[in-house]
Design an enzyme around this catalytic site. Sequence first.
Site, PDB file in Angstrom:
ATOM      1  N   THR A   8      27.772  32.364  41.189  1.00  0.00           N
ATOM      2  CA  THR A   8      28.234  33.591  40.546  1.00  0.00           C
ATOM      3  C   THR A   8      27.127  34.157  39.681  1.00  0.00           C
ATOM      4  OG1 THR A   8      29.798  34.568  38.982  1.00  0.00           O
ATOM      5  CG2 THR A   8      29.298  32.240  38.655  1.00  0.00           C
ATOM      6  N   ASN A  10      27.978  36.142  37.207  1.00  0.00           N
ATOM      7  CA  ASN A  10      28.692  36.547  35.997  1.00  0.00           C
ATOM      8  C   ASN A  10      28.562  35.444  34.936  1.00  0.00           C
ATOM      9  OD1 ASN A  10      30.821  36.789  34.064  1.00  0.00           O
ATOM     10  ND2 ASN A  10      31.837  38.257  35.400  1.00  0.00           N
ATOM     11  N   GLY A  12      29.908  34.997  32.091  1.00  0.00           N
ATOM     12  CA  GLY A  12      31.191  34.549  31.525  1.00  0.00           C
ATOM     13  C   GLY A  12      31.826  33.487  32.404  1.00  0.00           C
ATOM     14  N   ASP A  71      36.348  34.607  43.136  1.00  0.00           N
ATOM     15  CA  ASP A  71      36.681  36.026  43.104  1.00  0.00           C
ATOM     16  C   ASP A  71      37.943  36.177  42.277  1.00  0.00           C
ATOM     17  OD1 ASP A  71      35.506  38.547  44.083  1.00  0.00           O
ATOM     18  OD2 ASP A  71      37.559  38.921  44.692  1.00  0.00           O
ATOM     19  N   SER A  72      37.894  37.079  41.340  1.00  0.00           N
ATOM     20  CA  SER A  72      38.972  37.164  40.373  1.00  0.00           C
ATOM     21  C   SER A  72      39.112  38.594  39.902  1.00  0.00           C
ATOM     22  CB  SER A  72      38.679  36.219  39.195  1.00  0.00           C
ATOM     23  OG  SER A  72      37.352  36.386  38.750  1.00  0.00           O
ATOM     24  N   ASP A 158      39.286  40.296  28.837  1.00  0.00           N
ATOM     25  CA  ASP A 158      39.981  39.365  27.936  1.00  0.00           C
ATOM     26  C   ASP A 158      40.520  40.022  26.656  1.00  0.00           C
ATOM     27  OD1 ASP A 158      39.901  37.100  29.509  1.00  0.00           O
ATOM     28  OD2 ASP A 158      38.036  36.351  28.651  1.00  0.00           O
ATOM     29  N   LYS A 178      41.821  29.115  26.222  1.00  0.00           N
ATOM     30  CA  LYS A 178      41.882  30.011  27.390  1.00  0.00           C
ATOM     31  C   LYS A 178      41.911  29.181  28.662  1.00  0.00           C
ATOM     32  CE  LYS A 178      39.561  33.478  30.165  1.00  0.00           C
ATOM     33  NZ  LYS A 178      38.363  34.265  30.475  1.00  0.00           N
ATOM     34  N   HIS A 183      43.979  31.793  34.670  1.00  0.00           N
ATOM     35  CA  HIS A 183      43.888  31.807  36.130  1.00  0.00           C
ATOM     36  C   HIS A 183      42.754  30.913  36.614  1.00  0.00           C
ATOM     37  CE1 HIS A 183      41.317  34.620  34.154  1.00  0.00           C
ATOM     38  NE2 HIS A 183      40.780  35.117  35.248  1.00  0.00           N
TER      39      HIS A 183
HETATM   40  P1  ITT Z   1      30.370  37.328  40.934  1.00  0.00           P
HETATM   41  O1  ITT Z   1      30.910  38.093  42.126  1.00  0.00           O
HETATM   42  O2  ITT Z   1      28.862  37.186  40.967  1.00  0.00           O
HETATM   43  O3  ITT Z   1      31.063  36.019  40.728  1.00  0.00           O
HETATM   44  P2  ITT Z   1      31.623  39.445  39.399  1.00  0.00           P
HETATM   45  O4  ITT Z   1      31.765  39.723  37.942  1.00  0.00           O
HETATM   46  O5  ITT Z   1      31.139  40.590  40.265  1.00  0.00           O
HETATM   47  O6  ITT Z   1      30.659  38.176  39.592  1.00  0.00           O
HETATM   48  P3  ITT Z   1      34.217  39.521  40.667  1.00  0.00           P
HETATM   49  O7  ITT Z   1      33.812  40.419  41.785  1.00  0.00           O
HETATM   50  O8  ITT Z   1      35.113  38.358  40.975  1.00  0.00           O
HETATM   51  O9  ITT Z   1      32.959  38.866  39.955  1.00  0.00           O
HETATM   52  O10 ITT Z   1      34.863  40.432  39.535  1.00  0.00           O
HETATM   53  C1  ITT Z   1      35.702  39.865  38.626  1.00  0.00           C
HETATM   54  C2  ITT Z   1      35.890  40.812  37.441  1.00  0.00           C
HETATM   55  O11 ITT Z   1      37.232  40.647  36.971  1.00  0.00           O
HETATM   56  C3  ITT Z   1      34.977  40.421  36.306  1.00  0.00           C
HETATM   57  O12 ITT Z   1      33.752  41.129  36.367  1.00  0.00           O
HETATM   58  C4  ITT Z   1      35.819  40.762  35.093  1.00  0.00           C
HETATM   59  O13 ITT Z   1      35.696  42.134  34.806  1.00  0.00           O
HETATM   60  C5  ITT Z   1      37.238  40.504  35.574  1.00  0.00           C
HETATM   61  N1  ITT Z   1      37.643  39.119  35.243  1.00  0.00           N
HETATM   62  C6  ITT Z   1      37.739  38.040  36.085  1.00  0.00           C
HETATM   63  N2  ITT Z   1      38.076  36.926  35.411  1.00  0.00           N
HETATM   64  C7  ITT Z   1      38.206  37.310  34.134  1.00  0.00           C
HETATM   65  C8  ITT Z   1      38.512  36.618  32.949  1.00  0.00           C
HETATM   66  O14 ITT Z   1      38.720  35.298  32.948  1.00  0.00           O
HETATM   67  N3  ITT Z   1      38.560  37.313  31.822  1.00  0.00           N
HETATM   68  C9  ITT Z   1      38.325  38.637  31.796  1.00  0.00           C
HETATM   69  N4  ITT Z   1      37.993  39.363  32.849  1.00  0.00           N
HETATM   70  C10 ITT Z   1      37.941  38.711  34.025  1.00  0.00           C
END
Ligand code: ITT
Length: 206
Positions: A8, A10, A12, A71-72, A158, A178, A183
């Site tokens: 990932t 991301n 966070g 993916d979230s 969040d 958290k 999730h």
């Molecule tokens: P990767 O694909 O590289 O993993 P990304 O941020 O693009 O990173 P996603 O396509 O899965 O990942 O997008 C998920 C978004 O949903 C993320 O950028 C947040 O804005 C939100 N999100 C997911 N989990 C979250 C959490 O635990 N708390 C807050 N926001 C969350």
Amino acid sequence: MKRLLVATGNPGKVREFARALIPEGIEVLGLDSLKEAVAEPEETGLTFEANAMLKAEYYSLHTDKPALADDSGLEVDALDKAPGVKSARYGGPGLDDDGRNRAVLEAISDIADPARRSARFRCVLALAAAGRTIATFDGVVEGRLIEEPRGPNGFGYDPLFFHEPSGCTFGELDPAAKQAVSHRGQAIRALLEALHSGDSRLADLG
Ligand code: ITT
């Protein structure tokens, strides 16, 4: 499975995986461990599961370790479950987390009744090796969106996400709290359970 590529970009998510997996004796490798920088795959899937699999399979072709992708996103009932799989891009290009939070709040600004501001976070994890998904794990947590962001912790949406049983937003929960309800925490626990129970799908992963 002692070493895992957590695929990932991301930060966070990386923090949450590291705090859950390292105490389990799993060495967490980031995308910066790859020999060469790899372009991000396009997330063309229509579901969290499809995108998690797509990302895990893609990155697993660039490493000899198992690759774990996440993916979230946030589903807001009043927005027909948007932003959903487009959570990272909601509101258009160039926005940061604060900008996306403002865009979501703006989209539901005409809804005052807290009961109609219901939302949930979903997470699907996919574990893949050599281009093939081995297993997926998921988690979901229900909440509602408050009117102003609250709390310095976490990332993404969040600070907007009020979790009734905790009595505060995910931005106000400390990371361990958290993880206990989120999730992603649920999905990670399902992954660990499969690892510890000797799930045959994971047997070849070492
Ligand atoms: P990767 O694909 O590289 O993993 P990304 O941020 O693009 O990173 P996603 O396509 O899965 O990942 O997008 C998920 C978004 O949903 C993320 O950028 C947040 O804005 C939100 N999100 C997911 N989990 C979250 C959490 O635990 N708390 C807050 N926001 C969350």
